[in-house]
Design a protein around this motif. Sequence first.
Motif, mmCIF file in Angstrom:
data_model
loop_
_atom_site.group_PDB
_atom_site.id
_atom_site.type_symbol
_atom_site.label_atom_id
_atom_site.label_comp_id
_atom_site.label_asym_id
_atom_site.label_seq_id
_atom_site.Cartn_x
_atom_site.Cartn_y
_atom_site.Cartn_z
ATOM 1 N N PHE A 293 16.947 63.407 1.522
ATOM 2 C CA PHE A 293 18.347 63.302 0.668
ATOM 3 C C PHE A 293 18.228 62.086 -0.081
ATOM 4 N N ARG A 294 18.732 62.052 -1.414
ATOM 5 C CA ARG A 294 18.924 60.995 -2.190
ATOM 6 C C ARG A 294 20.192 61.492 -2.901
ATOM 7 N N ASN A 295 21.204 60.073 -2.934
ATOM 8 C CA ASN A 295 22.445 60.388 -3.484
ATOM 9 C C ASN A 295 22.875 58.927 -4.357
ATOM 10 N N TYR A 296 23.821 59.297 -5.296
ATOM 11 C CA TYR A 296 24.327 58.002 -6.103
ATOM 12 C C TYR A 296 25.669 58.135 -6.377
ATOM 13 N N SER A 297 26.523 56.795 -6.189
ATOM 14 C CA SER A 297 27.881 57.088 -6.444
ATOM 15 C C SER A 297 28.188 55.748 -7.467
ATOM 16 N N LEU A 298 29.032 56.144 -8.427
ATOM 17 C CA LEU A 298 29.193 55.270 -9.600
ATOM 18 C C LEU A 298 30.676 55.394 -9.876
ATOM 19 N N ARG A 299 31.229 54.080 -9.884
ATOM 20 C CA ARG A 299 32.561 54.124 -10.268
ATOM 21 C C ARG A 299 33.084 52.937 -11.348
ATOM 22 N N ILE A 300 33.861 53.178 -12.290
ATOM 23 C CA ILE A 300 34.238 52.209 -13.452
ATOM 24 C C ILE A 300 35.670 52.241 -13.491
ATOM 25 N N PRO A 301 36.221 51.437 -12.777
ATOM 26 C CA PRO A 301 37.646 51.470 -12.472
ATOM 27 C C PRO A 301 38.406 51.153 -13.603
ATOM 28 N N SER A 302 37.933 50.260 -14.530
ATOM 29 C CA SER A 302 38.762 49.900 -15.919
ATOM 30 C C SER A 302 38.916 51.380 -16.695
ATOM 31 N N ILE A 305 36.808 56.196 -14.348
ATOM 32 C CA ILE A 305 35.862 57.243 -14.391
ATOM 33 C C ILE A 305 35.045 57.052 -13.297
ATOM 34 N N SER A 306 34.652 58.155 -12.584
ATOM 35 C CA SER A 306 33.758 58.209 -11.314
ATOM 36 C C SER A 306 32.570 59.400 -11.504
ATOM 37 N N VAL A 307 31.433 59.010 -10.919
ATOM 38 C CA VAL A 307 30.271 60.022 -10.981
ATOM 39 C C VAL A 307 29.803 59.736 -9.682
ATOM 40 N N VAL A 308 29.416 61.140 -8.881
ATOM 41 C CA VAL A 308 28.699 60.979 -7.589
ATOM 42 C C VAL A 308 27.565 62.220 -7.774
ATOM 43 N N ILE A 309 26.521 62.021 -7.473
ATOM 44 C CA ILE A 309 25.408 62.991 -7.489
ATOM 45 C C ILE A 309 24.574 63.056 -6.064
ATOM 46 N N TYR A 310 24.873 64.301 -5.250
ATOM 47 C CA TYR A 310 24.139 64.539 -4.148
ATOM 48 C C TYR A 310 22.888 65.477 -4.199
ATOM 49 N N THR A 311 21.872 65.089 -3.655
ATOM 50 C CA THR A 311 20.843 66.025 -3.701
ATOM 51 C C THR A 311 20.141 66.034 -2.388
ATOM 52 N N ASN A 312 19.425 67.121 -2.007
ATOM 53 C CA ASN A 312 18.920 67.401 -0.790
ATOM 54 C C ASN A 312 17.310 67.582 -0.847
ATOM 55 N N THR A 313 16.615 66.628 -1.673
ATOM 56 C CA THR A 313 15.141 66.086 -1.687
ATOM 57 C C THR A 313 15.064 64.744 -1.730
#
Length: 421
Positions: A293-302, A305-313
Motif C-alpha cells: 500500500f501507498r497513500n497520501y493525504s493533503l489538507r489546505i485549511p485556508s 481543500i483536502s485530497v486523499v489518495i489510497y492505493t493497494n500497490t
Amino acid sequence: MRQQDLINFLFQDYIGEKPSASFIVIKDGKIKECQSFGYADLENKVLANCETNYRLGSVTKQFTAMAVLILINKGKLNYETKLTEVIPEFPDYGKEITIKDLLSHRSGLQSYSKLYPRNAEEQLVDKDVLNLLIEQDGLLFPANSNYKYSNSGYAILALIIERLSGKTFKDFMDKEIFEKIGMTNSTVYLNDLDIKNRAQGYKFNDTIYENKDQNTWSAIQGDGGIYSSVSDYVHWDRSLYDGKLIKLDLRNDAVSSWDKHGKTQEKGYGFGWGVFFKNDIKYLIHGGSTTGFRNYSLRIPSEKISVVIYTNTGDYDTWRLRRKAFFLASLYSDNQLLLPIDVILEKEISTNGSENIKDYYNKLTTEQDKYETSIKDLTSLGFLYLSKKENENSLNVFTFIKTLFPNHHNGFFGLAQYYKT
C-alpha cells in the motif's frame, strides 16, 4: 484540455487489470470528486470504489494523535506527562520522554524495525514493540533534543491510549472517533478481523502482481494499522474544522510544527501531520507506506481543500502520489491555486514527445496566473524519465531546465546523472 483526460493521465498506472487507486477531493466540506481505478482484489476480480478499505500505513498517525488529544481534552493526561508515568515498567532511559515528544517524533526511541528481523515469521504487535524497547539500554538522542520520525513512538502511544482509557486501541478508535463522526467504513486491523470492502495489497514481480498484503510490521496498530476508505475521509475532514472531537486549540496544536522550544510557525512536524508553507499558504501533509500500500493525504485549511489518495500497490513511491494530490487540489480549487506545470508538460510529452518542450512551456506560460513552475518538480520529472529508462525524454527535460534556469544547478546536476547512466 478535458478535466477527465487529465485525471485519467494522472492515474494511468492504475487503469486496467492492475491494483487500484481511489481518490477524493473535498472542498468546503463537500465532495467535489471521488473516483477509483483498478482492482481492490485481483484474485477475485473486485473493482475498487470509493468505499474500498485500504490499509492507511502512516496516514494512521493523524488518527492516533487525535486519540491522544481526546484523552488530553478529557483531562486524562497532558503534553508533559512522562512516558514512565503511564508505563512504569519502561526503563529509566525513557523517564524524560513526554507525550508531546512522542507525538512530534522527538522521543529518541529506537526504531523497532532495527530491533527485530524483517523476515521473522511472527508478526509484531504494539506490545511487542514495547518489549523490544524495554530490552534496550538507551535512546538515539536525549528526548526533545532532535527530530527523528518514529514508528516506535506511535506504537507506544497506542499502548498509552489503551492504559488510560481502559479500552483496546480498536475499541477506543471505534467509540471515540469513527462512530462519533460517521466513519462507518473504518476500523483498526486485527489479525482475524473480517474487514468489509477490504483491498488486498500487491507488488509487481517481473510479469505479474503478487499478493503482498502482510509483512512483519503489518499488525502494529498505532503507527499504521487503520483501514479506511476515501469516502470516509470527508467525515474526518469535517471534524477537523468543527471541533466535534476536541477543543479547537488542541486541534491547532496538532497542525502546528514543534521544535525543542515548543510550538512554532515554521515548517516541520505537528501531531500526526507534516507542516509546510508555500506562497504564505499552510499545507498539512502525510504519506503512508506499508507493504502492498501507498497513500497520501493533503489538507489546505485556508482554502478548505483536502485530497486523499489510497492505493493497494507498493510499486510507486510517495512522491508520485504527493504530486497527484497537489495537482488535484489545484484542479478543483476554483482557480484559487495555480496548476503545477510539470504535470501538464508530462502529458504533452506522452502525446507529442519532448523535442519541443520549451516551445510548449512558453505557450503555456503566456496564460498568466494559471500555472506554477517548480524547478524541483521539473527536475523530479527528469529523474522519473531516467528511472523508467526513457533516456531521450530525460535528456530533453534536463536540457530544458538548464536552458530556462541557467542560474540553478538542477539542470546541470540532472544532466550529470544522465551521462553517468
